[in-house]
Scaffold this active site. Structure first.
Site, PDB file in Angstrom:
ATOM      1  N   GLU A 264       0.891  -1.173   0.000  1.00 24.82           N
ATOM      2  CA  GLU A 264       0.000   0.000   0.000  1.00 24.82           C
ATOM      3  C   GLU A 264       0.916   1.206   0.000  1.00 24.82           C
ATOM      4  O   GLU A 264       1.713   1.384   0.917  1.00 24.82           O
ATOM      5  CB  GLU A 264      -0.910  -0.037   1.230  1.00 24.82           C
ATOM      6  CG  GLU A 264      -1.983   1.025   1.225  1.00 24.82           C
ATOM      7  CD  GLU A 264      -1.585   2.227   2.058  1.00 24.82           C
ATOM      8  OE1 GLU A 264      -1.215   3.256   1.436  1.00 24.82           O
ATOM      9  OE2 GLU A 264      -1.629   2.144   3.283  1.00 24.82           O
ATOM     10  N   CYS A 301      -2.082   8.124   4.735  1.00 28.20           N
ATOM     11  CA  CYS A 301      -2.075   7.772   3.315  1.00 28.20           C
ATOM     12  C   CYS A 301      -3.355   8.240   2.634  1.00 28.20           C
ATOM     13  O   CYS A 301      -3.411   8.295   1.399  1.00 28.20           O
ATOM     14  CB  CYS A 301      -1.896   6.272   3.142  1.00 28.20           C
ATOM     15  SG  CYS A 301      -3.034   5.288   4.133  1.00 28.20           S
TER      16      CYS A 301
END
Length: 528
Positions: A264, A301
């Site tokens: 990720e 994120c």
């Protein structure tokens, strides 16, 4: 107690000579504990222990794995104030954030415990034999998901608990039946060791095989490289930068036996501000996004790094309001001087791009390692032709793109790289329905689509998708959050004409576990 040593299975070890310390960004001083980086010998020992443990752990019942996962959660809670103090000293984050992240970590461990205890996640499918079928008899076939093998998990810098030692990747791998070797993040090695001690305590209490978990210290990239290249490692979990994730992905692909890397990585999380929303909700949207951009110094994120709207008075009013509100917020400490330096470097690079204008920049005096929030703005045409402006600036930074019209806004979305999230801010449901092409464009670029909210905040539940087209993640078919993330660490496997008494419990005729299975295309819990 934090020792600074590695856990090689259940044993503490420190054979190496490379040492380092963690850093308190709030006080701007090194912490006192000296950590010893794992040697090649210790790495090899940890991986071989994991490979040996896999022979047993892969067959452990769901009930026993549930006990293991719940015991890890109990042991983390038992660490008490020591964990909170260490977490805060290594991250600059406050006690409230630590407790929130600990609660999340414990919650996900218990959710996986519930999943494996119930058992249907293995997706048992049975097609019984039809020996009389013409012209070719049909064999008996039975399918289920089985674990891949030892998994290497890289701790994340921005979540010392929820995305690190016992975080989502590790919890999902344990639930799947995979031993875990954690490459502890050097910024919070003390936090990692404490959580590792909790996992080791759970291993011992529940009778799991030695080697089902190891925790290795590392100040650089060598330990991670050796782990990814090791022949006995079968998969990798990573949360971090595009550069780091891509390097691991390429490394794993070049192995004699390539293995999957579930990474990720980067995301600017585009937000579309529709015209009526800008006209009627300027103040509310500005306050909501000022908070989202600056919370925890923007070190998520899912931070909204890109806002898109159609040029005009209402967008101009919004830019002014957002600028005013965001400058009222006190800056906060970043996780580490290195992260602060990277933020300043990337922000400076972005602000140096031609035709970019600064809308707001906090100019007040701040302590060391505190990030000054910054808003910039640029026209759609310039943004489209300058890929540098598309890149993530990890921190409290966002760029507002003023598009000529909806067609240009759609073109910008279509030209973006893959993202974790996309958001549409609309005045009404009816307004949203007027822009189906915008919705379709975002859906093609993101893993999660949000209506009238903010992308920050990732709920841990079965319906959450935390992933997206590359480079948001290395494989958009999987989520890194929630119980469905277990599917990263398993593969489908079929038995053909296998004796019933030798089948796994999940596939036997008697269905002794009472699972929900698909038998001859019909879902049932009945025996065959």
């Amino acid at each position: 107690m934090v020792t600074g040593k590695n856990y090689i299975g259940n044993r503490l070890s420190a054979k190496g000579y490379t040492t380092y310390k963690t850093f308190n960004p709030l006080l701007n001083i090194e912490n006192q504990v000296v950590f010893t980086e794992a040697t090649s010998e210790e790495i090899d020992e940890a991986v071989l222990l994991a490979a040996e443990a896999f022979k047993t752990f892969r067959t452990v019942s769901g009930l026993k794995k549930a006990d293991f996962l719940n015991t890890i959660a109990d042991e983390i809670l038992a660490l008490g104030d020591k964990l909170i103090q260490t977490y805060c000293a290594e991250s600059g984050l406050d006690e409230h954030r630590c407790i929130s992240e600990r609660t999340r970590t414990i919650g996900l461990l218990r959710s996986f415990a519930g999943l494996v205890k119930e058992g249907s996640w293995i997706e048992a499918s049975i097609d019984t034999a039809m020996p009389e079928r013409k012209p070719i008899p049909k064999p008996d076939l039975r399918k289920m998901l089985i674990p891949l093998g030892p998994v290497v998990v890289f701790g994340a810098s921005n979540f010392p608990l929820a995305y690190s030692t016992a975080g989502g990747d590790s919890a999902a791998a344990f639930a799947a039946g995979c031993p875990v070797i954690v490459k502890s993040h050097p910024m919070h090695s003390g936090t990692g060791e404490l959580v590792a001690s909790a996992i080791v305590a759970a291993v011992k209490k529940t009778g799991m095989p030695n080697g089902v978990f190891s925790n290795l210290n590392s100040s650089g990239i060598s330990v991670g490289e050796q782990l990814v290249k090791h022949a006995a490692v079968k998969a990798v979990g990573f949360t971090g930068s595009i550069k780091g994730g891509r390097a691991l992905y390429d490394m794993a692909a070049k192995r004699e036996e390539p293995i999957p890397v579930f990474a990720e990585m980067g995301s600017v999380n585009p937000v579309v501000l529709l015209p009526s929303a800008l006209k009627n909700k300027t103040e509310a949207i500005a306050k909501m996004y000022a908070t989202s951009i600056t919370t925890a110094s923007g070190q998520f994120c899912t931070n909204p790094g890109l806002l898109l709207g159609v040029k005009g008075k209402h967008l101009s009013d919004f830019i002014q309001k957002l600028s005013d509100v965001i400058l009222e917020i006190e800056p906060s400490c970043m996780l580490h001087p290195h992260i602060f330096e990277a933020y300043e470097k990337k922000k400076t690079k972005a602000m140096a791009q031609a035709e970019l204008q600064v809308a707001a920049k906090y100019e007040g005096v701040v302590p060391t390692n505190f990030a000054r929030q910054t808003l910039t703005t640029v026209c759609g045409k310039t943004f489209l032709r300058n890929p540098t402006l598309h890149q993530e600036v990890f921190g409290p930074y966002s760029i507002i793109v003023q598009c000529e019209n909806i067609k240009e806004l759609e073109a910008i979305i279509l030209n973006l790289e893959g993202q974790l999230t996309g958001t549409i801010i609309s005045d009404t449901d009816d307004e949203l329905s007027e822009y189906p092409s915008i919705v379709a464009a975002l859906q093609n670029r993101v893993g999660r689509l949000i209506f009238n909210g903010v992308p920050t905040g990732v709920e841990v539940c079965p319906s959450m998708v935390h992933g997206g087209p590359y480079p948001a993640s290395s494989d958009s078919r999987f989520t890194a959050v929630g119980i469905n993330s277990i599917k990263r660490w398993v593969r489908p496997f079929s038995y053909q004409e296998w004796p019933n008494q030798l089948l796994p419990e999940e596939l036997k005729n008697e269905n002794p576990l009472g699972l929900s299975r698909v038998v001859n295309n019909k879902r049932t819990t009945e025996r065959i």
